[in-house]
Every structure is written in structure tokens, then in C-alpha cells.
Design a protein around this motif. Structure first.
Motif, PDB file in Angstrom:
ATOM      1  N   VAL A  30      95.091  70.215  28.650  1.00  0.00           N
ATOM      2  CA  VAL A  30      96.360  70.437  29.343  1.00  0.00           C
ATOM      3  C   VAL A  30      96.952  71.761  28.866  1.00  0.00           C
ATOM      4  CG1 VAL A  30      98.730  69.596  29.574  1.00  0.00           C
ATOM      5  CG2 VAL A  30      96.823  67.979  29.633  1.00  0.00           C
ATOM      6  N   GLY A  33     102.996  75.757  28.247  1.00  0.00           N
ATOM      7  CA  GLY A  33     103.356  77.174  28.104  1.00  0.00           C
ATOM      8  C   GLY A  33     102.154  78.024  27.742  1.00  0.00           C
ATOM      9  N   GLY A  34     101.159  77.414  27.133  1.00  0.00           N
ATOM     10  CA  GLY A  34      99.927  78.118  26.748  1.00  0.00           C
ATOM     11  C   GLY A  34     100.053  78.951  25.486  1.00  0.00           C
ATOM     12  N   THR A  35     101.215  78.896  24.813  1.00  0.00           N
ATOM     13  CA  THR A  35     101.425  79.798  23.675  1.00  0.00           C
ATOM     14  C   THR A  35     100.571  79.428  22.461  1.00  0.00           C
ATOM     15  OG1 THR A  35     103.310  78.506  22.904  1.00  0.00           O
ATOM     16  CG2 THR A  35     103.805  80.367  24.348  1.00  0.00           C
ATOM     17  N   LEU A  37      97.708  77.037  23.057  1.00  0.00           N
ATOM     18  CA  LEU A  37      96.382  76.721  23.601  1.00  0.00           C
ATOM     19  C   LEU A  37      95.550  77.980  23.865  1.00  0.00           C
ATOM     20  CD1 LEU A  37      94.600  74.325  24.599  1.00  0.00           C
ATOM     21  CD2 LEU A  37      95.294  74.966  26.893  1.00  0.00           C
ATOM     22  N   THR A 112     106.943  74.987  25.540  1.00  0.00           N
ATOM     23  CA  THR A 112     107.656  73.802  26.029  1.00  0.00           C
ATOM     24  C   THR A 112     107.838  72.768  24.914  1.00  0.00           C
ATOM     25  OG1 THR A 112     105.605  72.688  26.623  1.00  0.00           O
ATOM     26  CG2 THR A 112     106.597  74.128  28.302  1.00  0.00           C
ATOM     27  N   ASN A 116     105.184  71.519  22.022  1.00  0.00           N
ATOM     28  CA  ASN A 116     105.575  71.512  20.612  1.00  0.00           C
ATOM     29  C   ASN A 116     105.282  70.155  19.972  1.00  0.00           C
ATOM     30  OD1 ASN A 116     108.264  71.853  18.428  1.00  0.00           O
ATOM     31  ND2 ASN A 116     106.754  73.463  18.699  1.00  0.00           N
ATOM     32  N   ASP A 163     108.146  72.568  14.911  1.00  0.00           N
ATOM     33  CA  ASP A 163     109.508  72.531  14.385  1.00  0.00           C
ATOM     34  C   ASP A 163     110.381  71.442  14.992  1.00  0.00           C
ATOM     35  OD1 ASP A 163     109.919  74.703  12.420  1.00  0.00           O
ATOM     36  OD2 ASP A 163     109.249  75.990  14.050  1.00  0.00           O
ATOM     37  N   ASP A 234     107.290  82.908  13.130  1.00  0.00           N
ATOM     38  CA  ASP A 234     106.217  82.232  12.389  1.00  0.00           C
ATOM     39  C   ASP A 234     106.365  80.721  12.387  1.00  0.00           C
ATOM     40  OD1 ASP A 234     103.806  82.771  11.220  1.00  0.00           O
ATOM     41  OD2 ASP A 234     104.653  84.060   9.679  1.00  0.00           O
TER      42      ASP A 234
HETATM   43  C1  LIG Z   1     102.834  83.925  16.980  1.00  0.00           C
HETATM   44  C2  LIG Z   1     103.157  82.463  17.190  1.00  0.00           C
HETATM   45  C3  LIG Z   1     104.146  81.894  16.426  1.00  0.00           C
HETATM   46  C4  LIG Z   1     104.455  80.549  16.594  1.00  0.00           C
HETATM   47  N1  LIG Z   1     105.446  80.003  15.829  1.00  0.00           N
HETATM   48  C5  LIG Z   1     105.768  78.686  15.976  1.00  0.00           C
HETATM   49  C6  LIG Z   1     106.825  78.120  15.198  1.00  0.00           C
HETATM   50  O1  LIG Z   1     107.503  78.797  14.442  1.00  0.00           O
HETATM   51  N2  LIG Z   1     107.076  76.802  15.344  1.00  0.00           N
HETATM   52  C7  LIG Z   1     106.368  76.011  16.202  1.00  0.00           C
HETATM   53  O2  LIG Z   1     106.664  74.808  16.299  1.00  0.00           O
HETATM   54  N3  LIG Z   1     105.383  76.541  16.975  1.00  0.00           N
HETATM   55  C8  LIG Z   1     105.083  77.849  16.905  1.00  0.00           C
HETATM   56  N4  LIG Z   1     104.097  78.398  17.690  1.00  0.00           N
HETATM   57  C9  LIG Z   1     103.315  77.537  18.584  1.00  0.00           C
HETATM   58  C10 LIG Z   1     103.850  77.374  19.992  1.00  0.00           C
HETATM   59  O3  LIG Z   1     104.382  78.578  20.493  1.00  0.00           O
HETATM   60  C11 LIG Z   1     104.905  76.277  20.118  1.00  0.00           C
HETATM   61  O4  LIG Z   1     104.554  75.152  19.347  1.00  0.00           O
HETATM   62  C12 LIG Z   1     105.131  75.838  21.562  1.00  0.00           C
HETATM   63  O5  LIG Z   1     106.180  74.895  21.621  1.00  0.00           O
HETATM   64  C13 LIG Z   1     103.899  75.218  22.189  1.00  0.00           C
HETATM   65  O6  LIG Z   1     104.251  74.839  23.507  1.00  0.00           O
HETATM   66  P1  LIG Z   1     103.383  75.301  24.753  1.00  0.00           P
HETATM   67  O7  LIG Z   1     104.048  74.719  25.945  1.00  0.00           O
HETATM   68  O8  LIG Z   1     103.148  76.753  24.763  1.00  0.00           O
HETATM   69  O9  LIG Z   1     102.047  74.508  24.412  1.00  0.00           O
HETATM   70  P2  LIG Z   1     100.556  74.826  24.869  1.00  0.00           P
HETATM   71  O10 LIG Z   1     100.028  75.980  24.113  1.00  0.00           O
HETATM   72  O11 LIG Z   1     100.462  74.856  26.351  1.00  0.00           O
HETATM   73  O12 LIG Z   1      99.868  73.466  24.358  1.00  0.00           O
HETATM   74  C14 LIG Z   1      99.806  73.136  22.995  1.00  0.00           C
HETATM   75  C15 LIG Z   1      98.975  71.843  22.857  1.00  0.00           C
HETATM   76  O13 LIG Z   1      99.655  70.748  23.426  1.00  0.00           O
HETATM   77  C16 LIG Z   1      98.928  70.202  24.533  1.00  0.00           C
HETATM   78  N5  LIG Z   1      99.938  69.901  25.553  1.00  0.00           N
HETATM   79  C17 LIG Z   1     100.929  70.726  25.990  1.00  0.00           C
HETATM   80  N6  LIG Z   1     101.740  70.063  26.825  1.00  0.00           N
HETATM   81  C18 LIG Z   1     101.247  68.796  26.931  1.00  0.00           C
HETATM   82  C19 LIG Z   1     101.641  67.653  27.665  1.00  0.00           C
HETATM   83  N7  LIG Z   1     102.742  67.645  28.431  1.00  0.00           N
HETATM   84  N8  LIG Z   1     100.890  66.531  27.549  1.00  0.00           N
HETATM   85  C20 LIG Z   1      99.781  66.515  26.756  1.00  0.00           C
HETATM   86  N9  LIG Z   1      99.356  67.576  26.039  1.00  0.00           N
HETATM   87  C21 LIG Z   1     100.087  68.703  26.124  1.00  0.00           C
HETATM   88  C22 LIG Z   1      97.919  71.284  24.929  1.00  0.00           C
HETATM   89  O14 LIG Z   1      96.768  70.731  25.531  1.00  0.00           O
HETATM   90  C23 LIG Z   1      97.635  71.913  23.579  1.00  0.00           C
HETATM   91  O15 LIG Z   1      96.735  71.101  22.855  1.00  0.00           O
HETATM   92  C24 LIG Z   1     103.771  79.766  17.570  1.00  0.00           C
HETATM   93  C25 LIG Z   1     102.789  80.371  18.367  1.00  0.00           C
HETATM   94  C26 LIG Z   1     102.478  81.702  18.180  1.00  0.00           C
HETATM   95  C27 LIG Z   1     101.441  82.335  19.055  1.00  0.00           C
END
Ligand SMILES: Cc1cc2nc3c(=O)[nH]c(=O)nc-3n(C[C@H](O)[C@H](O)[C@H](O)COP(=O)(O)OP(=O)(O)OC[C@H]3O[C@@H](n4cnc5c(N)ncnc54)[C@H](O)[C@@H]3O)c2cc1C
Ligand code: SF4
Length: 327
Positions: A30, A33-35, A37, A112, A116, A163, A234
């Protein structure tokens, strides 16, 4: 680093997404936001045949206030929306504070709450390129059969490093998971396993759809404190959320949860009995810090030493308890 090849699905409804999960779940990831994944796929931590981009499912977006029941937050709600919500800031302050510390503004615009909560666990030996990991002989979490952090053991200790989950644990949040068998609702506290390489109770054909904050958790005072290397962007290397209600200066309810020092975010036990009915002072805050430090089991999964991270849990918890008690 390039992305591995995959087939992309872009469902417009939850029903469509669940049907795709039922068909391809075993070999699908899934993408919200992809940040996290996308960088992980570049590092070849995942090379799924299919990627399910759920960003166009409108029903999974937004913050909805449900009179006398609390708030429902769609899994696709961005961390920026949570950070910027005046309602959440007023009634569920610990969550907005935790969301505001994630990564950087640009990543919070993409990232998202669902992502998170579902975030993969992290380790110095795992969040590396394929070449780097190959040079070390891989490890249990991906492609190998030994642990560099706890040699001789057969458990992965990679740290859960999101977080918002500790804040959500302090708020007694529940989550909804949808799959081919329908939807189920469970306390967030029972979502995590405490095992680094199998850290969440989510079947490959399931998706996290919503987060519920009960009305009974509204209006607590709350703060979130985190330790990180780069202050502007971070992951936490130790994080503490504290919520508290007081009556006539005496604590009537209190909760503390920690992150980034265990394979799961964890509520700290015995905080309620220790604080309730009392007026918080330095000694009491120190005692809560001690409880939190004993709950933390950091290992050498990050650039900072386990001893320092455990000590920071103690210090941040003490400071956070004093901050909520005097706010
Ligand atoms: C430089 C950098 C710094 C970061 N710093 C932090 C930080 O300080 N604190 C922090 O908490 N995170 C941090 N992150 C990680 C990330 O940005 C966050 O955790 C963010 O909230 C992930 O959400 P996303 O929607 O981008 O998830 P995605 O990257 O899209 O997905 C993350 C994981 O969750 C799964 N997933 C996503 N949504 C669902 C859903 N609805 N149902 C089932 N599975 C799902 C995906 O398959 C994947 O395994 C950082 C990332 C980077 C690149
Ligand atoms: S804790 Fe051990 S098994 Fe888990 S990612 Fe780190 S080195 Fe690998």
C-alpha cells in the motif's frame, strides 16, 4: 538508486482497493504519502510486484467530528492537516504536537496518519542500500538469518520510530482495518506485536482505514518530546508523549507512552497509580521518568547509544510531566 519495476493500481474507492488487496495482497504494498515506502523500495527493502496507490480514495481523507463520540480521522489525512487543525489542537493537543515534529513540512504535506501508524521498524543494519546490507551478510529482517544487534538471538529488535502512535496511545485511540472479510475495529495498543520484523497485526490483504479518538480522551493537557540527530528533519531516536487531567491541582488521570526505543510504541505501566490524587513535583516527575526508562529497551539499532537513548527517555519524561503539570 532506482525503483524496482512494479505494476501500479490507483483505486478510486475503498471497495475497489479491498478487491485489489483480495486478489494481489500477497505481493502488493500500500502506498499512501509514499514518504517512507518509496525510499525503502529504492533501497530494495521491498520489491513488490504491485503497488496500491490509495491517495485518490476520498472517503479515507479528513477529520470528522462525531457529536458526543469523539473524532474520526481518515487514514489518508496528512500530518500537516492534523498539525493545522484548530479543533485537534484545542481538544487533542498531544496529537497535533507529535504530528508537528514528524520529518519536515514538505514530508508532512505528503505523509499521512495511516502511514505513520503503519510505518516500518528501523535499524542501522536494515535501512541501508542492498549493496551495504549484502556486504554485512544481510540480517533476519531482510534476506538473512542473523541479527547484528543481538548476535546469537533469533529475534529482530528494529525500533518502531513513528511519532504520532505514542500520542494516540495516550488518547486511547482505536483504528479500523478493512479487508475481504469486512471491517474490524481494535485498540491501537493491540495493533503492534513488539517483534521488529513482523511489527503489526495487519494481513497482506488488509488496509488501515480510520483512526478514532474517543470523546473521553478530549481536553487532556498533553505534550510530546523527542530526541533526534537533525532537529529540522529526523526520525525520533527516543520519544515521549504525556497526557494529564488535573482537578484542584491534583492529578486525576495521567498516561505516558514512549516510542523509538522498542520494536513497538508502548504505554508506560503504573503511571496512573503513581500520579493520581497527587500534586506533581520534581520527585514525582523523576519517578515517572524512572518508570519510562525501565520500559524502554533500546539496543544498538541507531547512531546513538542505547544508554543515552534510555537516559533521554528518563529526562524527557520528567520534563514532559512537569510541563503538563504546570501548563
Ligand atoms: C527524511 C525523512 C525523515 C522522516 N522523519 C520522520 C519522523 O521524524 N517521524 C516519523 O514518524 N516519520 C518520519 N519519516 C517517515 C514518514 O515520512 C512518516 O512516518 C509518514 O507519516 C509516513 O506516511 P506516508 O503516508 O508517507 O506512508 P507511506 O510511505 O506511504 O507508507 C509507510 C508504510 O505504511 C504502509 N501504509 C501506509 N498507509 C497505509 C494504510 N492506510 N493501510 C495499510 N498500510 C499502509 C505502507 O505500505 C508502508 O509500509 C521520515 C521520512 C523521511 C524520508
Ligand atoms: S535488529 Fe537485528 S535483525 Fe533486526 S534489523 Fe537490526 S540487525 Fe536486522
Amino acid at each position: 538508486m532506482s525503483l524496482p519495476q512494479f505494476k501500479l493500481f490507483r483505486p478510486r474507492s475503498l471497495e475497489e482497493a479491498v478487491a485489489l488487496l483480495a486478489k494481489h495482497g500477497g505481493n502488493l504494498r500500500v502506498l499512501a504519502g509514499g514518504t517512507d515506502l518509496i525510499p525503502s523500495m529504492r533501497q530494495r527493502l521491498f520489491a513488490p510486484e504491485f503497488v496500491l496507490d490509495i491517495r485518490h480514495i476520498e472517503e479515507l481523507k479528513g477529520i470528522h467530528i462525531v457529536t458526543r463520540r469523539g473524532v474520526t480521522i481518515g487514514a489518508l489525512t496528512t500530518l500537516s492537516e492534523i498539525e493545522g487543525s484548530a479543533f485537534l489542537r484545542q481538544h487533542y493537543a498531544v496529537l497535533t504536537e507529535a504530528a508537528a515534529t514528524v520529518a519536515s513540512p514538505i514530508l508532512r504535506n505528503m505523509g499521512t496518519i495511516g502511514g505513520n501508524i503503519c510505518l516500518d521498524t528501523r535499524c542501522l543494519w536494515y535501512n541501508q542500500s542492498h549493496t551495504w546490507r549484502k556486504g554485512c551478510g544481510f540480517c533476519i529482517k531482510k534476506d538473512g538469518n542473523l541479527c547484528h544487534v543481538a548476535p546469537g538471538g533469533n529475534k529482530c529488535w528494529a525500533a518502531f520510530s513513528g511519532d504520532t502512535p505514542p500520542a494516540l496511545l495516550c488518547l486511547n485511540a482505536e483504528i479500523e482495518i478493512a479487508g475481504p472479510a469486512g471491517a474490524r475495529r481494535l485498540p491501537l495498543a493491540s495493533f503492534y506485536t513488539g517483534i521488529g520484523d513482523d511489527y503489526r497485526k495487519l494481513q497482506p490483504n488488509e488496509i488501515l482505514t480510520r483512526v478514532f479518538l474517543p470523546e473521553s480522551s478530549a481536553n487532556y493537557r498533553g505534550v510530546y518530546r523527542k530526541l533526534r540527530i537533525r532537529g529540522s528533519i529526523d526520525y525520533p531516536l527516543a520519544g515521549v508523549a504525556v497526557t494529564m487531567k488535573r482537578f484542584n491541582g491534583h492529578v486525576s488521570e495521567a498516561r505516558v507512552a514512549i516510542t523509538a526505543v522498542n520494536p513497538a510504541p508502548m504505554l508506560v505501566g503504573k503511571v496512573g497509580p503513581l500520579l493520581e490524587g497527587k500534586v506533581v513535583d520534581e520527585a514525582l516527575a523523576e519517578a515517572v521518568g524512572e518508570l519510562a526508562a525501565r520500559t524502554a529497551k533500546p539496543l544498538t539499532t541507531s547512531a546513538l547509544t542505547p544508554e543515552y537513548r534510555r537516559e533521554m527517555i528518563r529526562v524527557f519524561t520528567k520534563r514532559a510531566v512537569l510541563a503538563v503539570a504546570t501548563s
